[in-house]
Design a protein around this motif. Structure first.
Motif, short mmCIF file in Angstrom:
data_model
loop_
_atom_site.label_atom_id
_atom_site.label_comp_id
_atom_site.label_asym_id
_atom_site.label_seq_id
_atom_site.Cartn_x
_atom_site.Cartn_y
_atom_site.Cartn_z
N ARG A 522 7.08 1.48 10.37
CA ARG A 522 7.92 0.26 9.69
C ARG A 522 6.77 -1.04 9.88
O ARG A 522 6.97 -1.83 8.72
N PHE A 523 6.33 -0.94 10.88
CA PHE A 523 5.24 -2.28 10.99
C PHE A 523 4.04 -1.90 10.12
O PHE A 523 3.77 -3.00 9.29
N ALA A 524 3.50 -0.82 10.11
CA ALA A 524 2.57 -0.59 9.14
C ALA A 524 2.38 -0.63 7.98
O ALA A 524 1.61 -0.99 7.06
N SER A 525 3.79 -0.28 7.21
CA SER A 525 3.95 -0.37 5.83
C SER A 525 4.43 -1.79 5.67
O SER A 525 4.66 -2.12 4.29
N GLY A 526 4.67 -2.81 6.53
CA GLY A 526 4.92 -4.29 6.23
C GLY A 526 6.54 -4.55 6.18
O GLY A 526 6.67 -5.49 5.68
#
Ligand code: ADP
Ligand code: MG
Length: 686
Positions: A522-526
């Motif tokens: 979720r974080f890496a994909s923004g």
């Protein structure tokens, strides 16, 4: 086979009197499972106590022994509160003996009201009262004899007391046999070292630097020998010369030109790979220097030469990330990249194993699972180890025996390791340095801020997220306790979630792997904008849009670690900021250390300072740095004695090639004693 002389030492800890199922757990928590481990559990320090007639003769903080008569037991109203026994000395002064947790049961038994006891411990002030927290000893009589003794203080875990450990150590020491001398007699004479057995006994008895040195030296000698044996074994087994024709590498469509340092390093590796003898090279390059692409080029050379390559990552998280990066970068070349971790099960795992065996997989990325026995390669010729500090001798041997011929090894690290430490970790090896960052990197604006300004910092995050950029929040490190780290991160996350709701995600080491991956994803994909985490994000995580990092209780981290953490930002085109939140009360050294973080972004300089600051501290220095393979030797001893141990090991290998003869045989014992016996297994008849 382990020599019989050592059997008493390797007996299970239950064979000591007083160790049953109940003690097993707290002992295991300290790594104490066999008699040997107890014998090597050296004191952290020593106390000498003073016998006093009355507590007012003693100063606060002093270690005393005093006769006291309990007058009252006070349980706390809440079950987690302290249990206090009020007790009176001869002059009528009342002090509190304070117990937490289960220790209160001991207090009930040992301190009946109205009966005089000798109590030993550290006198402290609590409010207007004097107290002793968890007395070290409570004796019915004869306590005066403790007054002049120097007593060892051992590292404990919940459920253990000093007297308990002291008793176990005494029993363990009785079982320690005399062993033949493995060290050079001249060396022993020059240093005035006791024999190994005497050294062990003395090291538990008092501050005997020579005894401590001797034991540290032995440990380093064992390690050096093992490294050399494994290396020699590697050489005997020959490597596999790899000459790539460039056909895959030329298809790589990198979005950037390589830096000069990257090109030079790749050339060095290419040269090594073409040799018969297996490469052992360390690639040092600061955070963000671009090690991954160097690794990829090296692996492609192996693939061009018709072989396979594997990359070992220290965590699941990093393995997944490397897998994504490498697969994306390698796509135009047609090389097949797969991943294998402990979590791959069933059909998918079977398919991967098949692909490795039939050679259709060219590059494998994964965690330690990639070296399990069931994993067989068609032709594994290169292994890249990313950020692996704890890659010990036994893993090396296991790896070397994986293929028909010993694979080439490239170890990569962002921690600039001083030479003595590489000697400890790898033995003799070649080093390449990526001493040039890719162009366009901006300095990270680092600031030190008091925790009392927390609210402002949170407002700052809100403004930062509004610009569309992301942020990390790293929670304090709780010493020696993963659970503690988690608790801290959860508490902070709960607070931040109140403000940022679904924008925030939490990652820590105790999450189920799926939940961790989902949060990272979720974080890496923004989709998530704020990542709250423990130090699990320390190495490798790469999200260029994350440009703000907050590190809570920054003073608790080592400089090298802060540097690693800070390296998570400053990876994109935007200016990045790192906020080091500090506690309100800091020692001068702590202030200086944080100031240094503000001053420099030179990882090499920070690592040196870190080593200097950590190495000097502790009195006996039992505290371990974490990145050395040693249990006994501390950093100071490593820098002073390791070079000697290493060259002694070399002499021993050369003179008694293959460890034959009297001293050679003694050295074999030594290898078993320090559990470096994988080395022995490389020998004929070993
Ligand atoms: P580390 O050395 O910390 O492992 P990475 O390999 O993760 O660094 O690289 C950090 C970032 O820099 C990545 O996003 C990578 O694509 C980029 N990078 C690597 N080499 C170069 C280069 N020569 N020019 C520009 N960017 C680069
Ligand atoms: Mg990396």
């Amino acid at each position: 086979m382990r020599p019989e002389a050592l059997n008493p030492l390797f007996a299970e800890i239950e064979t000591l009197d007083g160790v049953g199922p109940k003690l097993r757990k707290p002992l295991t928590r300290l790594g104490l499972e066999r008699v040997r481990d107890v014998a090597f559990h050296l004191p952290e320090r020593f106390v000498s106590r003073r016998a006093v007639a009355n507590v007012d003769e003693a100063g606060e903080g002093e270690q005393i022994i005093v006769a006291l008569t309990p007058v009252e037991h006070r349980a706390s109203r809440n079950s987690r509160g302290p249990y206090r026994v009020l007790a009176q000395d001869g002059a009528g002064n009342v002090i509190a003996l304070t117990y937490f947790g289960r220790a209160s049961y001991t207090a009930r038994k040992q301190l009946p009201v109205g009966e005089k006891r000798w109590v030993a411990g550290k006198l402290e002030r609590y409010g207007d009262m004097l107290q002793i927290v968890h007395p070290d000893h409570v004796l019915e009589e004869g306590g005066a004899s403790l007054g002049h003794l120097t007593e060892p203080v051992y590292r404990l875990s919940e459920g253990l007391t000093q007297p308990m450990v002291t008793k176990l150590v005494a029993q363990a020491l009785e079982r320690v046999p005399e062993l033949p001398e493995w060290s050079d007699p001249a060396e022993i004479e020059r240093e005035a070292w006791p024999s190994w057995r005497d050294a062990l006994v003395l090291a538990h008895r008092g501050e005997h630097p020579a005894a401590r040195d001797r034991l540290a030296y032995d440990e380093m000698l064992a390690n050096s020998l093992a490294l050399m044996l494994v290396r020699a074994d590697n050489r005997r087994r020959q490597g596999q010369p790899l000459r790539g024709d460039g056909r895959l590498r030329e298809k790589l469509a990198l979005p950037f030109p390589l830096t000069g340092a990257q090109k030079r390093t790749i050339a060095e590796i290419e040269g090594d790979l073409a040799q018969d003898s297996p490469m052992l090279r360390l690639l040092q390059g600061d955070v963000g220097a671009g090690k991954t692409v160097v690794a990829l080029e090296a692996m492609l050379i192996a693939v061009e030469a018709g072989a396979q390559a594997a990359m070992l990552a220290p965590t699941e998280l990093l393995a997944r990330q490397h897998f994504d990066t490498l697969r994306r970068m390698a796509a135009p070349t047609g090389a097949r990249v797969e991943i294998l971790t402990g979590r791959d099960k069933g059909r998918a795992r079977e398919a991967t194993l098949m692909g490795l065996l039939d050679g259709s997989i060219d590059i494998l990325v994964g965690t330690h699972a990639i070296f399990q026995d069931q994993v067989a390669y068609r032709n594994l010729a290169l292994v890249v180890i990313d950020e692996q500090h704890r890659f010990g001798v036994s893993q090396r041997l296991m790896l070397a025996r994986k293929g028909k011929r010993a694979p080439h090894v490239l170890a990569m690290t962002a921690t600039p390791i001083p030479r003595t430490l590489t000697l400890a970790q790898y033995g003799e090896l070649d080093v390449s340095k990526l001493d040039e960052l890719p162009p366009g990197r901006q300095a990270i604006d680092t600031r030190v801020i008091g925790i009392e300004r927390l609210a402002e910092v949170v407002d700052g995050i809100a403004r930062h997220l509004q610009t569309g950029q992301q942020a990390y929040w790293v929670c304090p490190m709780v010493r020696d306790s993963e659970e503690g780290d988690t608790a801290a991160a959860e508490a902070r996350f709960a607070a931040l979630q109140g403000r940022f709701s679904a924008d925030a995600v939490l990652v820590h080491g105790q999450l189920p792997p799926e939940a961790k991956d989902a949060a990272m994803e979720r974080f890496a994909s923004g989709h998530a904008r704020l990542l709250v985490a423990t130090t699990v994000i320390e190495v490798g995580v790469d999200v260029p849009n994350a440009t703000l990092m907050v590190i809570e209780q920054a003073e608790r981290f080592g400089l090298a670690q802060l540097h690693q953490l800070r390296g998570r930002v400053g990876r994109g085109a935007e200016k990045s900021v790192c906020l080091l939140l500090r506690s309100s009360e800091l020692s001068e050294t702590a202030r200086d250390r944080l100031a240094l973080m503000r001053e420099t972004q030179d990882g090499f300089r920070l690592a040196e300072e870190d080593l200097r600051l950590r190495g000097g501290g502790e009195l006996l220095g039992t505290r371990q740095s974490g990145d050395t393979p040693f249990q006994i030797a501390n950093l100071e001893q490593i820098s002073r004695l390791l070079p000697i141990a290493y060259s002694d090991a070399r002499l021993l290998m050369e003179r008694d090639g293959g460890l034959e003869g009297t001293r050679g045989n003694a050295a074999r014992l030594l290898l078993y004693l320090f559990e470096r016996d994988v080395g022995v297994r490389t020998l004929r008849g070993g």
